[in-house]
Write an enzyme that holds these catalytic residues in place. Structure first.
Site, PDB file in Angstrom:
ATOM      1  N   TRP A 169      48.372  36.912  71.906  1.00 35.00           N
ATOM      2  CA  TRP A 169      48.264  36.249  72.741  1.00 35.00           C
ATOM      3  C   TRP A 169      49.144  36.916  73.938  1.00 35.00           C
ATOM      4  CZ3 TRP A 169      53.525  36.180  73.000  1.00 35.00           C
ATOM      5  CH2 TRP A 169      54.580  36.857  72.798  1.00 35.00           C
ATOM      6  N   CYS A 170      49.667  38.108  73.620  1.00 36.39           N
ATOM      7  CA  CYS A 170      50.982  38.095  74.843  1.00 36.39           C
ATOM      8  C   CYS A 170      50.003  38.642  75.855  1.00 36.39           C
ATOM      9  CB  CYS A 170      51.304  38.979  74.357  1.00 36.39           C
ATOM     10  SG  CYS A 170      52.063  40.197  76.156  1.00 36.39           S
TER      11      CYS A 170
END
Length: 468
Positions: A169-170
């Site tokens: 998700w980064c």
């Protein structure tokens, strides 16, 4: 010439011959009582003279120590890595200073707050980290997938193991992905793991391998770690001696850095390419950090904030725990023990709020709640103690005392530890009121005269009573 007998004839205070006086038991009793009473009153007067009195007043703060105030602190965070721990200062005038390092020292600590190793140095990155071109297509996998099960196998098999700890998700992890896999392919072609066997690049998904990432104290994504075979300490309470990479993240820079790690193995030396040496630093040995030092702030309402900060990493707020122990927190210049003792002689209760939060623990139990910011509201008041000696005044002590209110607040963003301070426009002035020695002597003389006079009158009344 006038004789002595003629001079005596004009004596108004004629003395009764001792032969004509008679000692009595009642007189002896009165004499003893009078003597004891004199000693008692003299002691009271002496104690009153030696006791230092003071007067307290509240006045407008007329500080002569400038427009800035020093804040000293020593804070321990068992779950905040020194790698990303940042000390920030802001105020209502728009000041916003991030990641102050000049007057700050950091030490890695374990969960029991014990220091591990020497001071942790986190030199600032001197330029913006360069990333590779954005790539929206499918990225081929050049690195090996590292899991909790095969980590030891790869770390023992290869002298150099370079791992990208990431989170899907980064944003920064996704920017690195293409360059990392491209660099891994190039290194695999140049240094075939099956033939050369000196180095390999891997990747760890921290959303899946949570325990592995926690064991290596990964708190920001992506984190690139360099493990060297034979140098990692695996039996020392889970501590690992390895390096973190903070350099550019484009393919060319990554390949250059990794090849710089391989070259020493070829020539049997531990030296590496100096051009990439500054991009590597020892990784934190534990997941906690003790932060000590001081900052200077303007004398206006503001905030001292401890947080996880990085311009090229992301943080999972649900995994951040800002629990901390305050070993020391004070405002103003440090007060020496001698100076404080001298002031306590005048005002015994002074100094009780100079470092009110010292020794206090503020723990957020993650099982109960996540995304919690710990806030401290501090009302700061200046106190001055003025002493008088020989009609002269001098400043005995100048300190800042504070009251504190702390709370745990649900955070929308990354949790922090915040110290919000407000300085009072008023100050407390304590002035010594010394007593003069002449006043003491006059009072003692008055006491003696009064006791002797009243004792004589009493004796006369006793004698008259006997005659009747």
């Amino acid at each position: 010439m006038i004789s002595t007998s003629r001079l005596k004839s004009v004596d108004f205070y004629r003395k009764i011959p001792r032969d004509l006086t008679e000692a009595s038991l009642s007189g002896a009793g009165l004499s003893i009582i009078a003597a004891l009473f004199m000693v008692f009153l003299f002691g009271m007067e002496l104690n009153n003279y030696l006791t230092i009195s003071s007067s307290t007043s509240v006045i407008v703060d007329k500080s002569s120590d400038g427009d800035f105030l020093r804040i000293d602190f020593n804070l321990s965070f068992p779950a905040l890595s020194c790698e990303f721990a940042s000390v920030d200062v802001s105020d209502v005038l728009g000041t916003n200073r991030l990641n102050i390092t000049k007057t700050i020292r950091k030490f890695s600590i374990d969960h029991d707050l014990r220091s591990i190793g020497s001071e942790f140095h986190s030199e600032p990155i001197l330029h913006d980290i360069k990333h590779g071109d954005d790539f929206d297509g499918e990225v081929g996998e050049g690195s090996v997938l590292i899991t909790d099960r095969n980590f030891d196998q790869y770390s023992y098999q290869f002298p150099i193991l370079v791992i990208n700890f990431y989170a899907p998700w980064c944003y920064w992890s996704n920017r690195l992905k293409s360059s990392w896999e491209s660099a891994a392919k190039i290194i695999r072609e140049r240094y075939d793991p099956e033939v050369d066997g000196r180095i390999i690049l891997g990747r760890v998904d921290c959303t899946r391998e949570v325990d592995l990432c926690r064991r290596h104290h990964i708190q920001g994504y992506p984190s690139i770690r360099i493990f060297r075979k034979g140098s990692d300490v695996r039996e020392d309470h889970g501590h690992h001696d390895h390096e973190s990479y903070y350099g550019d993240r484009d393919t060319e820079s990554l390949v250059k850095t990794v090849e710089g790690l391989v070259v020493p193995l070829r020539i049997g030396s531990r030296k590496s390419d100096n051009s990439t040496q500054n991009a590597k630093r020892p990784a934190p040995m534990t997941g906690g950090c003790r932060i000590e030092g001081y900052v200077r702030v303007k004398k206006v309402p503001g905030n001292l904030i401890i947080s996880a900060h990085s311009g090229s990493h992301s943080f999972d707020s649900s995994e951040m725990n800002m629990s901390h122990v305050i070993s020391h927190l004070s405002f103003g210049m440090k007060v020496s023990p001698k100076m404080m003792n001298d002031a306590k002689r005048l005002i015994p209760y002074i100094g009780g709020s100079h470092d009110k939060l010292n020794g206090r623990s503020f723990i957020n139990h993650r099982d109960a709640d996540a995304n919690v910011t710990i806030e401290h509201y501090l009302q700061v008041v200046k106190t001055e103690v003025v002493a008088r000696r020989s009609s002269r005044e001098y400043k005995l002590l100048e300190e800042y005392e504070y009251t504190a209110h702390s709370s745990l607040v649900q955070s929308v963003y990354i949790p922090v530890a915040k110290f919000h301070f407000e300085l009072s426009p008023m100050q407390v002035l304590i002035t010594e009121n010394p007593k003069s020695f002449s006043h003491f002597v006059t009072n003692v003389a008055g006491i003696l005269d009064s006791i002797l006079h009243n004792t004589i009158r009493m004796m006369k009344k006793v004698e008259l009573g006997k005659n009747y």
